[in-house]
Motif scaffolding. Structure first.
Motif, PDB file in Angstrom:
ATOM      1  N   VAL A  18      51.785  69.004   3.330  1.00 57.52           N
ATOM      2  CA  VAL A  18      51.369  69.840   4.462  1.00 57.52           C
ATOM      3  C   VAL A  18      49.864  70.060   4.330  1.00 57.52           C
ATOM      4  CG1 VAL A  18      53.604  71.028   4.534  1.00 57.52           C
ATOM      5  CG2 VAL A  18      51.691  72.087   3.328  1.00 57.52           C
ATOM      6  N   GLY A  19      49.197  70.298   5.455  1.00 56.47           N
ATOM      7  CA  GLY A  19      47.766  70.516   5.350  1.00 56.47           C
ATOM      8  C   GLY A  19      47.080  70.719   6.676  1.00 56.47           C
ATOM      9  N   MET A  20      45.774  70.646   6.650  1.00 56.96           N
ATOM     10  CA  MET A  20      44.964  70.762   7.849  1.00 56.96           C
ATOM     11  C   MET A  20      44.867  69.405   8.533  1.00 56.96           C
ATOM     12  SD  MET A  20      44.039  73.912   8.141  1.00 56.96           S
ATOM     13  CE  MET A  20      42.609  73.893   9.239  1.00 56.96           C
ATOM     14  N   PRO A  21      44.762  69.380   9.871  1.00 55.23           N
ATOM     15  CA  PRO A  21      44.693  68.101  10.588  1.00 55.23           C
ATOM     16  C   PRO A  21      43.527  67.216  10.144  1.00 55.23           C
ATOM     17  CG  PRO A  21      45.139  69.886  12.123  1.00 55.23           C
ATOM     18  CD  PRO A  21      44.828  70.526  10.801  1.00 55.23           C
ATOM     19  N   ASP A  22      42.450  67.827   9.652  1.00 56.58           N
ATOM     20  CA  ASP A  22      41.298  67.023   9.231  1.00 56.58           C
ATOM     21  C   ASP A  22      41.346  66.660   7.745  1.00 56.58           C
ATOM     22  OD1 ASP A  22      40.769  69.432   8.012  1.00 56.58           O
ATOM     23  OD2 ASP A  22      38.811  69.743   8.966  1.00 56.58           O
ATOM     24  N   GLY A  23      42.457  67.005   7.071  1.00 57.90           N
ATOM     25  CA  GLY A  23      42.602  66.668   5.658  1.00 57.90           C
ATOM     26  C   GLY A  23      41.759  67.491   4.711  1.00 57.90           C
ATOM     27  N   SER A  24      41.117  68.529   5.224  1.00 57.41           N
ATOM     28  CA  SER A  24      40.215  69.329   4.380  1.00 57.41           C
ATOM     29  C   SER A  24      40.964  70.153   3.331  1.00 57.41           C
ATOM     30  CB  SER A  24      39.352  70.246   5.252  1.00 57.41           C
ATOM     31  OG  SER A  24      40.171  71.102   6.037  1.00 57.41           O
ATOM     32  N   GLU A  25      42.208  70.507   3.643  1.00 59.21           N
ATOM     33  CA  GLU A  25      43.054  71.227   2.691  1.00 59.21           C
ATOM     34  C   GLU A  25      44.462  70.657   2.799  1.00 59.21           C
ATOM     35  OE1 GLU A  25      42.657  75.674   2.607  1.00 59.21           O
ATOM     36  OE2 GLU A  25      41.484  75.314   4.420  1.00 59.21           O
ATOM     37  N   TYR A  26      45.143  70.547   1.675  1.00 60.58           N
ATOM     38  CA  TYR A  26      46.516  70.071   1.720  1.00 60.58           C
ATOM     39  C   TYR A  26      47.259  70.431   0.442  1.00 60.58           C
ATOM     40  CZ  TYR A  26      45.235  66.141  -1.332  1.00 60.58           C
ATOM     41  OH  TYR A  26      44.804  65.382  -2.384  1.00 60.58           O
ATOM     42  N   ILE A  27      48.588  70.434   0.544  1.00 60.44           N
ATOM     43  CA  ILE A  27      49.474  70.633  -0.603  1.00 60.44           C
ATOM     44  C   ILE A  27      50.447  69.462  -0.593  1.00 60.44           C
ATOM     45  CG2 ILE A  27      51.194  72.131  -1.690  1.00 60.44           C
ATOM     46  CD1 ILE A  27      49.997  74.452   0.001  1.00 60.44           C
ATOM     47  N   GLU A  28      50.654  68.853  -1.757  1.00 65.98           N
ATOM     48  CA  GLU A  28      51.519  67.672  -1.822  1.00 65.98           C
ATOM     49  C   GLU A  28      52.406  67.744  -3.059  1.00 65.98           C
ATOM     50  OE1 GLU A  28      51.068  62.843  -1.143  1.00 65.98           O
ATOM     51  OE2 GLU A  28      49.345  64.003  -1.821  1.00 65.98           O
ATOM     52  N   GLU A  29      53.658  67.326  -2.915  1.00 63.44           N
ATOM     53  CA  GLU A  29      54.588  67.265  -4.047  1.00 63.44           C
ATOM     54  C   GLU A  29      55.405  65.987  -3.947  1.00 63.44           C
ATOM     55  OE1 GLU A  29      54.906  69.271  -6.584  1.00 63.44           O
ATOM     56  OE2 GLU A  29      53.744  71.035  -5.973  1.00 63.44           O
ATOM     57  N   ASP A  30      55.822  65.478  -5.097  1.00 60.82           N
ATOM     58  CA  ASP A  30      56.673  64.292  -5.181  1.00 60.82           C
ATOM     59  C   ASP A  30      57.658  64.564  -6.317  1.00 60.82           C
ATOM     60  OD1 ASP A  30      57.864  61.801  -5.531  1.00 60.82           O
ATOM     61  OD2 ASP A  30      56.005  60.684  -5.254  1.00 60.82           O
ATOM     62  N   ILE A  31      58.914  64.833  -5.979  1.00 62.30           N
ATOM     63  CA  ILE A  31      59.894  65.232  -6.996  1.00 62.30           C
ATOM     64  C   ILE A  31      61.120  64.321  -6.952  1.00 62.30           C
ATOM     65  CG2 ILE A  31      59.163  67.655  -6.848  1.00 62.30           C
ATOM     66  CD1 ILE A  31      61.872  68.166  -5.361  1.00 62.30           C
ATOM     67  N   THR A  32      61.843  64.281  -8.042  1.00 61.61           N
ATOM     68  CA  THR A  32      63.149  63.627  -8.087  1.00 61.61           C
ATOM     69  C   THR A  32      64.152  64.659  -8.581  1.00 61.61           C
ATOM     70  OG1 THR A  32      62.162  61.473  -8.563  1.00 61.61           O
ATOM     71  CG2 THR A  32      64.496  61.737  -9.050  1.00 61.61           C
ATOM     72  N   ALA A  33      65.293  64.768  -7.882  1.00 65.18           N
ATOM     73  CA  ALA A  33      66.252  65.818  -8.185  1.00 65.18           C
ATOM     74  C   ALA A  33      67.677  65.279  -8.142  1.00 65.18           C
ATOM     75  CB  ALA A  33      66.090  66.968  -7.197  1.00 65.18           C
ATOM     76  N   ASP A  34      68.605  66.120  -8.576  1.00 66.97           N
ATOM     77  CA  ASP A  34      70.030  65.787  -8.549  1.00 66.97           C
ATOM     78  C   ASP A  34      70.506  65.748  -7.098  1.00 66.97           C
ATOM     79  OD1 ASP A  34      72.846  65.778  -8.688  1.00 66.97           O
ATOM     80  OD2 ASP A  34      72.831  66.877 -10.583  1.00 66.97           O
ATOM     81  N   ILE A  35      71.141  64.654  -6.707  1.00 63.40           N
ATOM     82  CA  ILE A  35      71.557  64.494  -5.319  1.00 63.40           C
ATOM     83  C   ILE A  35      72.597  65.542  -4.908  1.00 63.40           C
ATOM     84  CG2 ILE A  35      73.492  62.891  -5.688  1.00 63.40           C
ATOM     85  CD1 ILE A  35      72.317  61.264  -3.297  1.00 63.40           C
ATOM     86  N   GLU A  36      73.330  66.084  -5.863  1.00 68.69           N
ATOM     87  CA  GLU A  36      74.335  67.098  -5.547  1.00 68.69           C
ATOM     88  C   GLU A  36      73.702  68.391  -5.030  1.00 68.69           C
ATOM     89  OE1 GLU A  36      77.025  67.717  -8.772  1.00 68.69           O
ATOM     90  OE2 GLU A  36      77.858  65.677  -8.684  1.00 68.69           O
TER      91      GLU A  36
END
Length: 312
Positions: free
Chosen positions: A263-281
């Protein structure tokens, strides 16, 4: 039931998607008469204003929902990315189909890739999510609004209005028009995270139990798990299409699911990013839990800022 009426938008892609659902249903119910009824939505009619300023993607579903609630249609087929996470009373998401190619795609008549674009190149997209992700990848490019159906957008590219445009890969593939553009390159989700539900078809119905049971045969379990995570993430953040949110759940194997989100600003000036792997259950709570991680990092405040920019 002797006859089933599907409400659909008039665009070539919408018709393709509704015909696809019709054909899939007829495999299960060969004696059932199925008819498509075409509607023009507000989102189809207003082409000179970004969606964020006129109410978001629900503009592509409203007229179809009214038709169902008034008894003029039994179901509607949507690109799931266009379906709000909350429904009007009396309506529900009855099924999601098997997912097609979820990636965004780079299209150009001159350049083979995003990396090859020269400084200041004009790239067409109106999606705030794509704008944000493009600016993170190439802060030097110039972004220009791009509305209209797929064929219209490609025509504008070929007319030289843009150096490149970004579209959902699945729409181009379904219409089999990849060859109309010199360079068509789907982009890895590691490069651009798609919208929630991208490349999945959502079948919306009234609460009529007979209709819900009838279309349930099309529900794809993997797509259901992935879209549940994605839609829960967006719903918890309370973000519509007027804010830049990318989220993609990918089932890795029978035990695990990967979730990429930004998620972030339309111009990319600020953003938060995550990439996780979790239990499908944990899929029923995974999107909500990940969204809370974003909220703890200030995502709601960031999205409020992004929304104000979008509505300027």
């Amino acid at each position: 039931m002797e006859k089933l009426v599907i409400a659909t938008r008039k665009s070539k892609l919408a018709i393709w998607q509704s015909e696809y659902v019709k054909q899939e249903l007829q495999k299960h119910y060969p004696s059932l008469e199925i008819e498509l009824q075409e509607f023009s939505t507000k989102g189809d009619k207003i082409l000179d204003v970004p969606l964020a300023k006129i109410g978001g993607k629900g503009l592509f579903t409203k007229e179809l929902e009214v038709a169902m609630l008034e008894g003029n249609a039994h179901l509607a087929v949507h690109s799931l990315k266009d379906v709000p996470t909350q429904f009007e009373p009396g309506l529900q998401l009855a099924a999601v189909t098997k997912r097609f190619d979820p990636r965004d795609a780079f299209l150009s008549e001159k350049y083979t890739s995003l990396e090859e674009l020269p400084n200041g190149a004009v790239v067409g997209t109106t999606s705030l999510r794509r704008r944000m992700e493009l600016k993170l990848l190439r802060p030097d490019i110039t972004l220009k609004d791009l509305r209209g159906n797929i064929n219209t957008r490609i025509a504008k590219l070929k007319a030289g209005e843009y150096d490149a445009i970004i579209l959902a890969a699945t729409g181009v593939q379904k219409l089999q028009i990849e060859d109309e553009v010199k360079y068509f390159l789907p982009l890895s989700t590691d490069k651009m995270i798609p919208s929630m539900g991208q490349a999945t078809l959502g079948i919306e119905t009234t609460d009529n139990k007979e209709i819900v049971e009838l279309v349930s045969v099309l529900n794809d379990e993997n797509a259901h798990i992935e879209s549940t995570i994605e839609r829960s993430f967006v719903d918890t953040l309370q973000g519509g299409c007027q804010v830049p949110i990318g989220v993609k759940a990918t089932i890795m194997d029978e035990n695990s699911v990967r979730v990429q989100a930004v998620v972030g600003m339309p111009d990319g000036s600020e953003y938060i990013e995550e990439d996780i792997t979790a239990d499908i259950e944990e899929y029923k709570i995974l999107g909500q839990n990940l969204a809370q991680t974003f909220i703890d990092q200030g995502a709601k405040e960031l999205l409020e800022k992004a929304e104000k920019v979008a509505f300027k």
